[in-house]
Write an enzyme that holds these catalytic residues in place. Structure first.
Site, mmCIF file in Angstrom:
data_model
loop_
_atom_site.group_PDB
_atom_site.id
_atom_site.type_symbol
_atom_site.label_atom_id
_atom_site.label_comp_id
_atom_site.label_asym_id
_atom_site.label_seq_id
_atom_site.Cartn_x
_atom_site.Cartn_y
_atom_site.Cartn_z
ATOM 1 N N LYS A 1 -9.374 5.069 -5.072
ATOM 2 C CA LYS A 1 -8.711 5.834 -6.146
ATOM 3 C C LYS A 1 -9.475 5.709 -7.467
ATOM 4 O O LYS A 1 -9.703 6.699 -8.150
ATOM 5 C CB LYS A 1 -7.260 5.337 -6.366
ATOM 6 C CG LYS A 1 -6.345 5.486 -5.164
ATOM 7 C CD LYS A 1 -4.904 5.118 -5.500
ATOM 8 C CE LYS A 1 -4.692 3.672 -5.901
ATOM 9 N NZ LYS A 1 -4.983 2.678 -4.841
ATOM 10 N N ARG B 1 -0.786 -7.271 -0.364
ATOM 11 C CA ARG B 1 -0.833 -5.993 -1.111
ATOM 12 C C ARG B 1 -0.688 -4.809 -0.148
ATOM 13 O O ARG B 1 -0.047 -3.814 -0.470
ATOM 14 C CB ARG B 1 -2.144 -5.882 -1.887
ATOM 15 C CG ARG B 1 -2.188 -6.835 -3.072
ATOM 16 C CD ARG B 1 -3.593 -6.962 -3.624
ATOM 17 N NE ARG B 1 -4.058 -5.775 -4.289
ATOM 18 C CZ ARG B 1 -5.346 -5.473 -4.474
ATOM 19 N NH1 ARG B 1 -6.280 -6.276 -4.028
ATOM 20 N NH2 ARG B 1 -5.686 -4.381 -5.097
ATOM 21 N N ARG C 1 -15.461 -6.438 -2.692
ATOM 22 C CA ARG C 1 -15.468 -5.846 -4.033
ATOM 23 C C ARG C 1 -15.737 -6.912 -5.102
ATOM 24 O O ARG C 1 -15.197 -8.006 -5.039
ATOM 25 C CB ARG C 1 -14.112 -5.171 -4.277
ATOM 26 C CG ARG C 1 -14.025 -4.454 -5.597
ATOM 27 C CD ARG C 1 -12.946 -3.415 -5.587
ATOM 28 N NE ARG C 1 -11.598 -3.976 -5.631
ATOM 29 C CZ ARG C 1 -10.510 -3.222 -5.744
ATOM 30 N NH1 ARG C 1 -10.606 -1.913 -5.764
ATOM 31 N NH2 ARG C 1 -9.323 -3.785 -5.777
ATOM 32 N N ARG D 1 -11.928 -10.377 -7.959
ATOM 33 C CA ARG D 1 -10.552 -10.378 -8.461
ATOM 34 C C ARG D 1 -9.707 -11.352 -7.641
ATOM 35 O O ARG D 1 -9.840 -11.411 -6.414
ATOM 36 C CB ARG D 1 -9.958 -8.967 -8.341
ATOM 37 C CG ARG D 1 -10.282 -8.075 -9.510
ATOM 38 C CD ARG D 1 -9.907 -6.633 -9.271
ATOM 39 N NE ARG D 1 -8.565 -6.403 -8.748
ATOM 40 C CZ ARG D 1 -8.027 -5.197 -8.578
ATOM 41 N NH1 ARG D 1 -8.714 -4.117 -8.918
ATOM 42 N NH2 ARG D 1 -6.822 -5.059 -8.087
ATOM 43 N N ARG E 1 4.084 3.778 -7.902
ATOM 44 C CA ARG E 1 3.939 2.962 -6.690
ATOM 45 C C ARG E 1 5.275 2.716 -6.022
ATOM 46 O O ARG E 1 5.308 2.040 -4.978
ATOM 47 C CB ARG E 1 3.322 1.617 -7.073
ATOM 48 C CG ARG E 1 1.830 1.477 -6.766
ATOM 49 C CD ARG E 1 1.408 0.161 -7.344
ATOM 50 N NE ARG E 1 0.294 -0.482 -6.736
ATOM 51 C CZ ARG E 1 -0.929 -0.512 -7.257
ATOM 52 N NH1 ARG E 1 -1.209 0.156 -8.336
ATOM 53 N NH2 ARG E 1 -1.868 -1.221 -6.667
HETATM 54 P P1 AMP Z 1 -4.543 -2.062 -8.806
HETATM 55 O O1 AMP Z 1 -5.722 -2.357 -9.658
HETATM 56 O O2 AMP Z 1 -4.043 -0.655 -8.976
HETATM 57 O O3 AMP Z 1 -4.748 -2.428 -7.362
HETATM 58 O O4 AMP Z 1 -3.347 -2.986 -9.348
HETATM 59 C C1 AMP Z 1 -3.461 -4.399 -9.353
HETATM 60 C C2 AMP Z 1 -2.075 -5.015 -9.435
HETATM 61 O O5 AMP Z 1 -1.432 -4.608 -10.650
HETATM 62 C C3 AMP Z 1 -1.098 -4.611 -8.327
HETATM 63 O O6 AMP Z 1 -1.265 -5.375 -7.146
HETATM 64 C C4 AMP Z 1 0.238 -4.880 -9.014
HETATM 65 O O7 AMP Z 1 0.533 -6.264 -9.067
HETATM 66 C C5 AMP Z 1 -0.043 -4.419 -10.439
HETATM 67 N N1 AMP Z 1 0.254 -2.965 -10.597
HETATM 68 C C6 AMP Z 1 -0.625 -1.975 -10.889
HETATM 69 N N2 AMP Z 1 -0.011 -0.787 -10.951
HETATM 70 C C7 AMP Z 1 1.301 -1.022 -10.686
HETATM 71 C C8 AMP Z 1 2.460 -0.198 -10.566
HETATM 72 N N3 AMP Z 1 2.386 1.134 -10.731
HETATM 73 N N4 AMP Z 1 3.629 -0.806 -10.274
HETATM 74 C C9 AMP Z 1 3.734 -2.142 -10.122
HETATM 75 N N5 AMP Z 1 2.693 -2.971 -10.188
HETATM 76 C C10 AMP Z 1 1.474 -2.418 -10.474
#
Ligand code: AMP
Length: 214
Positions: free
Chosen positions: A13, A171, A127, A160, A88
Site C-alpha cells: 500500500k 498483525r 523490510r 520496525r 481498518r
Molecule cells: P502500518 O504502518 O499501516 O502497518 O501501521 C502500523 C501500526 O499502526 C498498526 O499495526 C497499528 O498498530 C497502527 N495503526 C495504523 N493505522 C491504524 C488504523 N487505521 N487503526 C488502528 N491502528 C492503526
C-alpha cells in the site's frame, strides 16, 4: 481523486500510494506513518499508541479517527487524497463516511490489494526502513547499496519492531478479523476495485490505474 488503499500489512500500500501521489499531485495519508512519528516524538498520543503498535494490535478507533479528521481538513487535501492504512475497522469506515459527508465529499475508489500470506511474511520480515528519512528497503528484493545504510540520506536502516515474525503473525490475524470485512463493506457500496498485488511495482501501479481511470 479521493482514494483508499485497502489490504494486509506488506501488500504494498505504501509503495503504491507514493506513486499515486506523484501522479495525481495529492497527499498520502498514512495513519501508520503519523502514529510512528508521534511515538518517535513522545507526544501523549504516541505514548498511548506505542504498546498497541509494538504488539501488532490496532490503536483505538477514536485516536485514529481524530488523526484522519484533522488531516483531511488541511488545505492540501482539497484536490484529493490517498488513505493508506485507514480505515481498518468497520467503525472507522463509518466514521470516515460521516466526516467526508460533513465536508460535502466522498470516496471515489477503494483499491483492494491482495497477495498470499507466504509472500506477505517474506516481504515483511525482510523490510527495513531508514531511521532518518523513512525510505523503505527490502534485504532481498530492494537492498540498499551499502548494507544497513540509506542510499538517499546515509541514515541508519532498522527493522520496525512490528516487522518481527511473532508480531507480524498477530498483525495478519488482526487484519483478517477486523479489516478484511471492509472488502465486502466497500463492495456493497460499489466502490471496490480489486487488484492483484503480486508482480513488479510498475505492473501493480498500471493495474491500479486501469481500474481507477478505466
Ligand atoms: P502500518 O504502518 O499501516 O502497518 O501501521 C502500523 C501500526 O499502526 C498498526 O499495526 C497499528 O498498530 C497502527 N495503526 C495504523 N493505522 C491504524 C488504523 N487505521 N487503526 C488502528 N491502528 C492503526
Amino acid at each position: 481523486m479521493n482514494l483508499i488503499l485497502l489490504g494486509p500489512p506488506g501488500v504494498g500500500k505504501g509503495t503504491q500510494a507514493k506513486l499515486l501521489i506523484d501522479r495525481f499531485g495529492i497527499p498520502q495519508i498514512s495513519t501508520g506513518d503519523i502514529l510512528r512519528a508521534a511515538v518517535k516524538d513522545l507526544t501523549p498520543m504516541g505514548v498511548k499508541a506505542k504498546g498497541f503498535m509494538d504488539s501488532g494490535a490496532l490503536v483505538p478507533d477514536e485516536v485514529v479517527i481524530g488523526i484522519v479528521e484533522e488531516r483531511l481538513a488541511q488545505a492540501d487535501c482539497v484536490p484529493g487524497f490517498v488513505l493508506d492504512g485507514f480505515p481498518r475497522t468497520v467503525g472507522q469506515a463509518d466514521a470516515l463516511k460521516g466526516v467526508l459527508s460533513r465536508m460535502g465529499r466522498g470516496i471515489d475508489h477503494v483499491v483492494s490489494l491482495s497477495v498470499d500470506q507466504k509472500e506477505l511474511l517474506t516481504r515483511l520480515t525482510g523490510r527495513r526502513a531508514c531511521a532518518k528519512c523513512g525510505a523503505v528497503y527490502h534485504v532481498e528484493f530492494a537492498p540498499s547499496k551499502v548494507s544497513g545504510v540509506c542510499d538517499a540520506c546515509s541514515g541508519e536502516l532498522y527493522q520496525r519492531e512490528d516487522d518481527k515474525e511473532a508480531t507480524i503473525l498477530n498483525r495478519l490475524k488482526v487484519y483478517d478479523e477486523q479489516t478484511a470485512p471492509l472488502i465486502s463493506y466497500y463492495q456493497e457500496c460499489g466502490l471496490l476495485r480489486s487488484v492483484d498485488g503480486l508482480g513488479t511495482v510498475d505492473g501493480v501501479q498500471s493495474a491500479i490505474l486501469s481500474q481507477i481511470q478505466g
